[in-house]
Design an enzyme around this catalytic site. Structure first.
Site, short mmCIF file in Angstrom:
data_model
loop_
_atom_site.label_atom_id
_atom_site.label_comp_id
_atom_site.label_asym_id
_atom_site.label_seq_id
_atom_site.Cartn_x
_atom_site.Cartn_y
_atom_site.Cartn_z
CD GLU A 167 -2.92 -1.05 2.40
OE1 GLU A 167 -2.83 -0.11 3.20
OE2 GLU A 167 -3.82 -1.89 2.45
CD GLU A 364 -3.16 -6.04 4.23
OE1 GLU A 364 -4.04 -5.28 4.69
OE2 GLU A 364 -1.95 -5.76 4.23
C1 FCB Z 1 -4.22 -2.30 5.70
C2 FCB Z 1 -2.81 -2.54 6.17
C3 FCB Z 1 -2.70 -3.58 7.26
C4 FCB Z 1 -3.84 -3.50 8.24
C5 FCB Z 1 -5.17 -3.44 7.53
C6 FCB Z 1 -6.37 -3.39 8.45
O1 FCB Z 1 -4.31 -1.01 5.17
O2 FCB Z 1 -1.99 -2.95 5.12
O3 FCB Z 1 -1.45 -3.45 7.86
O4 FCB Z 1 -3.65 -2.45 9.10
O5 FCB Z 1 -5.21 -2.34 6.67
#
Ligand code: FCB
Length: 461
Positions: A167, A364
């Protein structure tokens, strides 16, 4: 037999974490200070003054954590490597203890039959590099390549899946523009410079990884929320152009060889956040480096943004997020993020159609719900199961329609330090007691175990 909605053979079911969020041991065995150490040690930055000093103490408990991964049946584990553990000065001298930690972790994962996916940068820049300007400086991108070279020389024989950055937009916007993440800088221009150097360091790192880790696959991880206008008005369509632009096109266009989007660049110049000459820190050859072909794109998806234009002076005219009223109690997670699984389907489709990555991973996806152990000692996190089930189904539909989705990493393996929220948000499949560091598999972990075993979603149940 229960009917299952099955996934492709060899689909990679995993879970993800990040070094600062779980490891603790913030100054152990030669590790130096990161921007998150400095930021969390500065009062007022993190809810309740929490820090990642100990976090889940994964630095010491990694063996039993791998056993838990095995129990869930994970096929892969996405973790990040702490740059300050490996190169305490940012460049130069290698800290052998840091290398040993990750080397043992990787060996044990492989022994357990779990494929390691290593992220090189999940936001824990060295404070000493920040003191020289951090990501606003080109020299940090150069240092990142040296660090990449060290990591992949030591681990590249065994780790064959590499994610350069996690990110970059969050690292840049929250870290250098809004200042609610480390290093806490508040400058729009600094954030644009930071994104550029993050992307550039990615592009430079790709050939180094390929060289040191033969046969490896390399990619970058981008976070995208599904973005929709709050009304059919022209002003709200414009708000979507900007919001989607800053989170998606500003990164993916250069990564896929299209350069920075001209419309957004013009906005910045018009509003005076960039000088008339625009991206003065970008060299001609940079865009080519940034668009070095990769093997996959990682997508982090959590929620939808419904946006509307704001009636404020033009220089502040950033889209605002509207929170649609909940229709039922499961519409929002405890982060206040809307549960919107269709958005995952749309974004997967869009990635595939607009940028044609050879392969996509959901790097994620998950939800924050605080359910803890009940009287029976178990954690009945039915809302997380529901969240995951609906998102898995959305992913499955995208695959059926031809999206090259190869794997899915649930965020997170275990409850952990959620950045500015400290320990108040629990995203884990595993519950963590922050007093004793005891772990308990939540019901969602047991449900996930079944999904992995069957390689699909039980239609009933
Ligand atoms: C993302 C991050 C991760 C975590 C999630 C909830 O933006 O990459 O580290 O904090 O959100």
């Amino acid at each position: 037999m229960t009917e299952t909605r099955s996934f492709p053979k060899n689909f990679i079911w995993g879970a993800a974490t990040a070094s600062y969020q779980i490891e603790g041991a913030w100054d152990a065995d030669g590790k130096s200070e990161s921007i998150w150490d400095r930021f969390s040690h500065t009062s007022g930055n993190i809810l309740h003054g929490h820090t990642g000093d100990v976090a889940c103490d994964h630095y010491h408990l990694w063996r039993s954590d791998i056993q838990l991964m095995q129990e869930i049946g994970l096929k892969a584990y996405r973790f990040s490597i702490s740059w300050p553990r490996l190169l305490p000065d940012g460049r130069g001298q290698v800290n052998q203890a840091g290398i040993d930690f990750y080397s043992r972790l990787v060996d044990a994962l492989l022994e357990a039959g779990i494929t390691p996916f290593a992220t090189l940068y999940h936001w824990d820049l060295l404070q000493v590099l920040q003191d020289q300007g951090g990501w606003t400086e080109r020299s940090t991108a150069e240092a990142f390549v040296e660090y990449t070279d060290v990591v992949t020389r030591y681990l590249g024989d065994r780790v064959k899946n590499w994610m350069t950055h996690n990110e970059p937009s969050v690292a840049a916007y929250l870290g250098y523009w809004w200042g609610n993440h480390a290093p806490g800088v508040k400058s729009r221009q600094a954030s644009i410079q930071a994104i550029h150097h993050l992307l550039l360091s990615h592009g430079w790192a790709v050939p180094v990884i390929r060289q040191n880790s033969p046969g490896a696959e390399v990619g970058i991880v981008i976070n995208i929320s599904h973005t929709e206008p709050a009304s059919p008005s022209q002003a709200d369509a414009e708000a979507v152009r900007r919001m989607d632009g800053m989170w998606r096109r500003w990164l993916l266009d250069p990564l896929y060889g299209r350069g920075y989007p001209t419309d957004l660049l013009e906005d910045e110049i018009r509003e005076g956040t960039l000088p008339a000459e625009g991206l003065f820190f970008v060299k001609e050859e940079d865009c080519q480096a940034i668009s070095t072909p990769t093997d996959f794109l990682g997508l982090n998806y959590y929620t939808r943004h419904v946006v509307r234009s704001q009636d404020v002076p033009e220089s502040e005219n950033l889209p605002a997020t509207v929170i649609p009223p909940p229709i039922n109690e499961n519409d929002y997670t405890e982060m206040g993020w809307e549960v919107y699984p269709r958005g995952l389907y749309y974004q997967l489709q869009r990635f595939a159609l607009e940028y044609h990555p050879p392969k996509i991973y959901i790097a994620e996806n998950g939800a924050s719900y605080s359910d803890g152990p009940g009287a029976d000692g178990r954690v009945h996190d039915a809302r997380r199961i529901r969240y995951l089930k609906e998102h898995f189904a959305a992913a499955q539909q995208a695959i059926q329609e031809g999206v090259p989705l190869a794997g899915y990493f649930v965020w997170s393996l275990m409850d952990n330090f959620e950045w500015a929220y400290g320990f108040t948000q629990r995203f884990g499949l595993i519950w963590v007691d922050y007093e004793t560091r005891q772990r308990i598999l939540k019901d969602s972990a047991l449900w996930y175990q079944q999904v992995i075993r069957e390689n699909g979603l039980p239609v009933s149940g």
